[in-house]
Design an enzyme around this catalytic site. Structure first.
Site, PDB file in Angstrom:
ATOM      1  N   ASP A 114       0.880  -1.175  -0.045  1.00 18.46           N
ATOM      2  CA  ASP A 114       0.119   0.016   0.030  1.00 18.46           C
ATOM      3  C   ASP A 114       0.881   1.336   0.063  1.00 18.46           C
ATOM      4  O   ASP A 114       1.664   1.492   0.865  1.00 18.46           O
ATOM      5  CB  ASP A 114      -0.769   0.026   1.333  1.00 18.46           C
TER       6      ASP A 114
ATOM      7  N   ASP B 157     -13.487  -3.295  -2.215  1.00 21.23           N
ATOM      8  CA  ASP B 157     -13.550  -2.739  -0.474  1.00 21.23           C
ATOM      9  C   ASP B 157     -14.878  -3.028   0.001  1.00 21.23           C
ATOM     10  O   ASP B 157     -15.743  -2.199  -0.606  1.00 21.23           O
ATOM     11  CB  ASP B 157     -12.969  -1.491  -0.286  1.00 21.23           C
TER      12      ASP B 157
END
EC number: 4.3.2.10
Length: 250
Positions: free
Chosen positions: A11, A130
């Protein structure tokens, strides 16, 4: 049975690898080029690079960093973040990405999935989702988990498959960074309704969690970040553990 894949995830925020809990409280986790090289050498099956600020801040994924990481690894490389049109895909594939992950942009413009599949092939298109479990099912979110949508996990992933997505990367926002295991029930539902591979994300804390994602969740691959970045789980040890549990790994 196809071999299960172990996938470290980088990330990236402002050029550095970060890791948060439930999508907030980000802390730095190291240089992405160094981490990518280390994971490639340790036997990771793939690498995922998500520019977690790209969509939110409306900027393009940093292609130069992609190029530097790609030059240092010898495994398939998926890149996501701020990909809104075919020219973005083209630029990142040219920089060394093997696959492209789209999330917010696909929800806003589902036709993008069709376009990527048509121009570059389904194998290039990874739909990242998500989702958070609420009282009325799993709802999909935009912009790194900041904005709730009316899309439901199962119907959206099914539509994406029909449009040409080659894989689904499902992150449970309830489980992300908490290290209590993956969302195995939801994973198993996705695996049973989809014919494309499902990648589990969000919740890895121990080796058993990877085993459960494969056996209970029926996932094709398991993605994790902090347990790898901070050395809590080493990939060679994880693979030999999974082998001992009767799970085929590469």
């Amino acid at each position: 049975m196809l071999a299960k894949r172990i996938i470290p995830c980088l990330d990236i925020k402002d050029g550095q690898t970060v890791k948060g809990t439930n999508f907030v409280n980000l802390r730095q986790a190291g240089d992405p080029v160094e981490l990518g090289r280390a994971y490639s050498e340790q036997g990771a099956d793939e690498l995922v690079f998500l520019d977690i600020t790209a969509s939110h801040e409306g900027r393009k994924t940093f292609a130069e960093l992609v190029r530097r990481i790609a030059a240092n690894i010898s495994i398939p490389f998926t890149v996501g973040g701020g990909i809104n049109e075919l020219s973005d895909v083209d630029r990142l594939l040219n920089a060394g990405a093997d696959k492209i992950s789209i999330n917010s942009s696909a929800i806003r413009n589902p036709q993008l999935i069709d376009d990527i599949a048509k121009h570059f092939g389904s194998q290039v298109c990874v739909l990242a989702v998500d989702a958070r479990q609420t009282g009325n099912g799993w709802k999909c979110y935009l912009n790194g988990g900041r904005i709730e949508t009316d899309k439901e996990l199962r119907t959206w992933t099914k539509e994406a498959q029909e449009r040409g997505a080659g894989e689904v990367l499902f992150t449970s926002m309830n489980h992300d960074g908490v290290k209590t295991g993956y969302a195995n029930e939801a994973l198993a539902e996705l695996a049973s309704q989809l014919s494309i591979p499902v990648i589990a994300s969000g919740g890895a804390g121990r080796m058993e969690h990877f085993r459960d994602a494969f056996t209970l969740g029926k996932a094709d691959a398991a993605l994790a970040a902090s347990v790898f970045h901070f050395g809590e789980i080493k990939i060679p040890e994880l693979k030999s553990y999974l082998c001992g549990q009767g799970i085929t790994v590469r």
